[in-house]
Every structure is written in structure tokens, then in C-alpha cells.
Write a protein that holds these residues in place. Sequence first.
Motif, PDB file in Angstrom:
ATOM      1  N   PHE A   1       0.806  -1.220   0.000  1.00 44.00           N
ATOM      2  CA  PHE A   1       0.000   0.000   0.000  1.00 44.00           C
ATOM      3  C   PHE A   1       0.836   1.265   0.000  1.00 44.00           C
ATOM      4  O   PHE A   1       0.614   2.177  -0.794  1.00 44.00           O
ATOM      5  CB  PHE A   1      -0.933   0.004   1.218  1.00 44.00           C
ATOM      6  CG  PHE A   1      -1.677   1.291   1.384  1.00 44.00           C
ATOM      7  CD1 PHE A   1      -2.784   1.559   0.606  1.00 44.00           C
ATOM      8  CD2 PHE A   1      -1.254   2.244   2.294  1.00 44.00           C
ATOM      9  CE1 PHE A   1      -3.474   2.757   0.736  1.00 44.00           C
ATOM     10  CE2 PHE A   1      -1.929   3.439   2.433  1.00 44.00           C
ATOM     11  CZ  PHE A   1      -3.043   3.695   1.652  1.00 44.00           C
ATOM     12  N   LEU A   2       1.790   1.344   0.895  1.00 44.05           N
ATOM     13  CA  LEU A   2       2.526   2.590   1.090  1.00 44.05           C
ATOM     14  C   LEU A   2       3.320   2.999  -0.145  1.00 44.05           C
ATOM     15  O   LEU A   2       3.194   4.130  -0.630  1.00 44.05           O
ATOM     16  CB  LEU A   2       3.436   2.467   2.309  1.00 44.05           C
ATOM     17  CG  LEU A   2       3.991   3.746   2.879  1.00 44.05           C
ATOM     18  CD1 LEU A   2       2.877   4.711   3.242  1.00 44.05           C
ATOM     19  CD2 LEU A   2       4.836   3.456   4.093  1.00 44.05           C
ATOM     20  N   ALA A   3       4.110   2.098  -0.668  1.00 41.48           N
ATOM     21  CA  ALA A   3       4.939   2.428  -1.835  1.00 41.48           C
ATOM     22  C   ALA A   3       4.099   2.711  -3.071  1.00 41.48           C
ATOM     23  O   ALA A   3       4.352   3.672  -3.809  1.00 41.48           O
ATOM     24  CB  ALA A   3       5.923   1.293  -2.112  1.00 41.48           C
ATOM     25  N   SER A   4       3.065   1.898  -3.309  1.00 35.69           N
ATOM     26  CA  SER A   4       2.250   2.119  -4.497  1.00 35.69           C
ATOM     27  C   SER A   4       1.413   3.395  -4.371  1.00 35.69           C
ATOM     28  O   SER A   4       1.192   4.084  -5.371  1.00 35.69           O
ATOM     29  CB  SER A   4       1.355   0.909  -4.769  1.00 35.69           C
ATOM     30  OG  SER A   4       0.513   0.665  -3.682  1.00 35.69           O
TER      31      SER A   4
ATOM     32  N   SER B   1       2.579  13.603  -1.713  1.00 37.65           N
ATOM     33  CA  SER B   1       2.303  12.173  -1.825  1.00 37.65           C
ATOM     34  C   SER B   1       2.885  11.392  -0.641  1.00 37.65           C
ATOM     35  O   SER B   1       2.239  10.477  -0.132  1.00 37.65           O
ATOM     36  CB  SER B   1       2.829  11.621  -3.146  1.00 37.65           C
ATOM     37  OG  SER B   1       4.214  11.801  -3.248  1.00 37.65           O
ATOM     38  N   VAL B   2       4.071  11.756  -0.189  1.00 45.15           N
ATOM     39  CA  VAL B   2       4.688  11.048   0.939  1.00 45.15           C
ATOM     40  C   VAL B   2       3.928  11.328   2.235  1.00 45.15           C
ATOM     41  O   VAL B   2       3.569  10.401   2.977  1.00 45.15           O
ATOM     42  CB  VAL B   2       6.179  11.427   1.077  1.00 45.15           C
ATOM     43  CG1 VAL B   2       6.755  10.918   2.386  1.00 45.15           C
ATOM     44  CG2 VAL B   2       6.974  10.887  -0.094  1.00 45.15           C
ATOM     45  N   VAL B   3       3.648  12.589   2.516  1.00 44.24           N
ATOM     46  CA  VAL B   3       2.971  12.949   3.770  1.00 44.24           C
ATOM     47  C   VAL B   3       1.556  12.373   3.808  1.00 44.24           C
ATOM     48  O   VAL B   3       1.135  11.789   4.818  1.00 44.24           O
ATOM     49  CB  VAL B   3       2.955  14.482   3.955  1.00 44.24           C
ATOM     50  CG1 VAL B   3       2.049  14.896   5.090  1.00 44.24           C
ATOM     51  CG2 VAL B   3       4.362  14.997   4.189  1.00 44.24           C
ATOM     52  N   THR B   4       0.806  12.506   2.724  1.00 42.84           N
ATOM     53  CA  THR B   4      -0.565  12.005   2.697  1.00 42.84           C
ATOM     54  C   THR B   4      -0.600  10.489   2.804  1.00 42.84           C
ATOM     55  O   THR B   4      -1.410   9.941   3.557  1.00 42.84           O
ATOM     56  CB  THR B   4      -1.275  12.459   1.408  1.00 42.84           C
ATOM     57  OG1 THR B   4      -1.193  13.876   1.308  1.00 42.84           O
ATOM     58  CG2 THR B   4      -2.718  12.035   1.402  1.00 42.84           C
TER      59      THR B   4
ATOM     60  N   TRP C   1      -1.778   5.731   5.983  1.00 40.45           N
ATOM     61  CA  TRP C   1      -1.248   4.448   6.448  1.00 40.45           C
ATOM     62  C   TRP C   1      -1.237   4.389   7.973  1.00 40.45           C
ATOM     63  O   TRP C   1      -1.657   3.399   8.572  1.00 40.45           O
ATOM     64  CB  TRP C   1       0.150   4.252   5.876  1.00 40.45           C
ATOM     65  CG  TRP C   1       0.851   3.032   6.366  1.00 40.45           C
ATOM     66  CD1 TRP C   1       0.611   1.742   6.008  1.00 40.45           C
ATOM     67  CD2 TRP C   1       1.933   3.001   7.299  1.00 40.45           C
ATOM     68  NE1 TRP C   1       1.476   0.903   6.661  1.00 40.45           N
ATOM     69  CE2 TRP C   1       2.306   1.653   7.460  1.00 40.45           C
ATOM     70  CE3 TRP C   1       2.632   3.975   8.000  1.00 40.45           C
ATOM     71  CZ2 TRP C   1       3.328   1.259   8.306  1.00 40.45           C
ATOM     72  CZ3 TRP C   1       3.655   3.584   8.838  1.00 40.45           C
ATOM     73  CH2 TRP C   1       3.984   2.241   8.984  1.00 40.45           C
ATOM     74  N   TYR C   2      -0.777   5.446   8.618  1.00 42.24           N
ATOM     75  CA  TYR C   2      -0.737   5.486  10.077  1.00 42.24           C
ATOM     76  C   TYR C   2      -2.139   5.504  10.666  1.00 42.24           C
ATOM     77  O   TYR C   2      -2.432   4.789  11.622  1.00 42.24           O
ATOM     78  CB  TYR C   2       0.049   6.710  10.558  1.00 42.24           C
ATOM     79  CG  TYR C   2       0.085   6.822  12.056  1.00 42.24           C
ATOM     80  CD1 TYR C   2       0.929   6.016  12.807  1.00 42.24           C
ATOM     81  CD2 TYR C   2      -0.740   7.717  12.721  1.00 42.24           C
ATOM     82  CE1 TYR C   2       0.954   6.097  14.190  1.00 42.24           C
ATOM     83  CE2 TYR C   2      -0.721   7.806  14.101  1.00 42.24           C
ATOM     84  CZ  TYR C   2       0.122   6.996  14.828  1.00 42.24           C
ATOM     85  OH  TYR C   2       0.141   7.074  16.189  1.00 42.24           O
ATOM     86  N   LEU C   3      -3.018   6.322  10.101  1.00 47.01           N
ATOM     87  CA  LEU C   3      -4.378   6.448  10.618  1.00 47.01           C
ATOM     88  C   LEU C   3      -5.117   5.115  10.564  1.00 47.01           C
ATOM     89  O   LEU C   3      -5.684   4.666  11.565  1.00 47.01           O
ATOM     90  CB  LEU C   3      -5.152   7.504   9.829  1.00 47.01           C
ATOM     91  CG  LEU C   3      -6.589   7.741  10.261  1.00 47.01           C
ATOM     92  CD1 LEU C   3      -6.615   8.447  11.610  1.00 47.01           C
ATOM     93  CD2 LEU C   3      -7.310   8.565   9.223  1.00 47.01           C
TER      94      LEU C   3
END
Length: 133
Positions: free
Chosen positions: A82-85, A113-116, A121-123
Motif C-alpha cells: 500500500f505505502l509504496a504504491s 504524496s509522501v505525507v498524505t 497508512w498510520y491512521l
Amino acid sequence: MKDLLTIDMTFSEYHLIFPRIVLGILVILLIVLLLTHLAKRLKDRNFTFKPKFFKEGYDKKKFFGTIILLVSYVFLLEIIGFLASSILFMFLIMLLFIGNMKRKSIIFSVLNSVVTSFAIWYLFGTVFNITLP
């Protein structure tokens, strides 16, 4: 009455509830839209069927680029996660819609894109304890 509001399912099936509710609502709204559009068209006595899906002069590069990126995103979810894609997808889709390749646009796209992606992902992963692919 207590049994009426209780859903009996295992923990591994909880993630299926919300998409089914949203899909049901979308289908109902689609039917309402189609019926109101059909009623409006039938009210006109000059009813002719001329489907217009695209407006004149639409941006083909953005349209087909978005479709290609969405399909690629779905396939990359299983391969790289998820994160990388998500970071890659958001970066490329922002560059596609911004339209210029200036340094400021690229930096803004990367940061956004990185922050969002990390925030989502964290949320979902930590706060809501929902596993992402």
C-alpha cells in the motif's frame, strides 16, 4: 430487539460491511439519477437518443493517463504494498494534472504524496487497526 441490531460475523469479515453499504447507496443513487434524467428527457417532446459521454475537446492525455495509473495502482498494491504504491500513484497523478515539470511542482508532488500516504497508512493501520494491502 437486541438481536435485530446485532450482526453475527467473525473479525476477518468486518472489513466487508462498509464497502457493501457504500455500494448499496451508490446503486440506489444511480437508479435515482437515471430515472430523473429519463423523466426529464421524456418531458421533452423532441426525444432523440444522442449519447454524449465526452465533451468536445476533452484532455485525452489526462483521461487515458488516469485510467492507466489507476489500473497500475491496483496491480502494484499486491506487488509492492500500500505505502509504496500509494506514494508512486499520488506523485504521478499530481504531475499529470499539474502539467508542468518544474522543480517546485515536483517537490510539492513528492512532499504531498509522501505525507498524505504516510498519514493514511498510520491512521488506518495504527489508530483504526485496519490492515492495508
